[in-house]
Design a protein around this motif. Structure first.
Motif, PDB file in Angstrom:
ATOM      1  N   GLU A   1      -3.508   4.974  -8.310  1.00  0.00           N
ATOM      2  CA  GLU A   1      -4.850   4.912  -7.743  1.00  0.00           C
ATOM      3  C   GLU A   1      -5.254   3.453  -7.594  1.00  0.00           C
ATOM      4  O   GLU A   1      -5.065   2.648  -8.509  1.00  0.00           O
ATOM      5  CB  GLU A   1      -5.824   5.629  -8.671  1.00  0.00           C
TER       6      GLU A   1
ATOM      7  N   ASP B   1       1.994   7.012  -6.592  1.00  0.00           N
ATOM      8  CA  ASP B   1       0.775   7.736  -6.947  1.00  0.00           C
ATOM      9  C   ASP B   1      -0.129   6.912  -7.866  1.00  0.00           C
ATOM     10  O   ASP B   1      -0.693   7.425  -8.830  1.00  0.00           O
ATOM     11  CB  ASP B   1       1.121   9.083  -7.589  1.00  0.00           C
TER      12      ASP B   1
ATOM     13  N   ASP C   1       1.088   4.179  -2.893  1.00  0.00           N
ATOM     14  CA  ASP C   1       0.943   5.601  -2.570  1.00  0.00           C
ATOM     15  C   ASP C   1       2.145   6.402  -3.067  1.00  0.00           C
ATOM     16  O   ASP C   1       1.991   7.482  -3.642  1.00  0.00           O
ATOM     17  CB  ASP C   1       0.769   5.798  -1.065  1.00  0.00           C
ATOM     18  N   GLU C   2       3.356   5.872  -2.844  1.00  0.00           N
ATOM     19  CA  GLU C   2       4.576   6.561  -3.281  1.00  0.00           C
ATOM     20  C   GLU C   2       4.600   6.757  -4.795  1.00  0.00           C
ATOM     21  O   GLU C   2       5.074   7.782  -5.285  1.00  0.00           O
ATOM     22  CB  GLU C   2       5.818   5.765  -2.862  1.00  0.00           C
TER      23      GLU C   2
ATOM     24  N   ALA D   1       0.839  -1.209   0.000  1.00  0.00           N
ATOM     25  CA  ALA D   1       0.000   0.000   0.000  1.00  0.00           C
ATOM     26  C   ALA D   1       0.870   1.254   0.000  1.00  0.00           C
ATOM     27  O   ALA D   1       0.588   2.209  -0.738  1.00  0.00           O
ATOM     28  CB  ALA D   1      -0.937  -0.006   1.199  1.00  0.00           C
ATOM     29  N   ASP D   2       1.940   1.248   0.794  1.00  0.00           N
ATOM     30  CA  ASP D   2       2.846   2.400   0.831  1.00  0.00           C
ATOM     31  C   ASP D   2       3.491   2.632  -0.531  1.00  0.00           C
ATOM     32  O   ASP D   2       3.623   3.768  -0.980  1.00  0.00           O
ATOM     33  CB  ASP D   2       3.937   2.207   1.891  1.00  0.00           C
TER      34      ASP D   2
END
Length: 78
Positions: free
Chosen positions: A26, A24, A21-22, A17-18
């Motif tokens: 979706e 970007d 996110d890093e 998940a990290d």
């Protein structure tokens, strides 16, 4: 669209998940049951009950194992 099947408090799931996110990316999260025997949706999608599992619908990829997933994300989205 990327879907991440994950378990609350799972460090391997958080790693994926990290990274999403890093980068970007979706994604949708699907939270699974703690008991392996209750993870029928994950079994149906990936053939096994371990998490994390990602499904990258746009690329036709279903993948388990956090290290492989992170490598895939880096190669595909970085």
């Amino acid at each position: 669209m990327v879907t991440l099947y994950q378990l609350e408090g799972c460090p391997y799931c958080e790693l994926v998940a990290d990274r999403l996110d890093e980068l970007d990316v979706e994604y949708d999260s699907v939270w699974v049951e703690g008991l392996h025997s209750k993870r029928n949706e994950v079994k149906r999608i990936s053939g096994q009950r371990q998490v994390p599992v990602i499904v990258d619908e746009d690329r036709g990829i279903t993948m388990a194992e956090s290290e492989r997933i992170v490598d895939y994300l880096d190669a595909t989205y970085a």
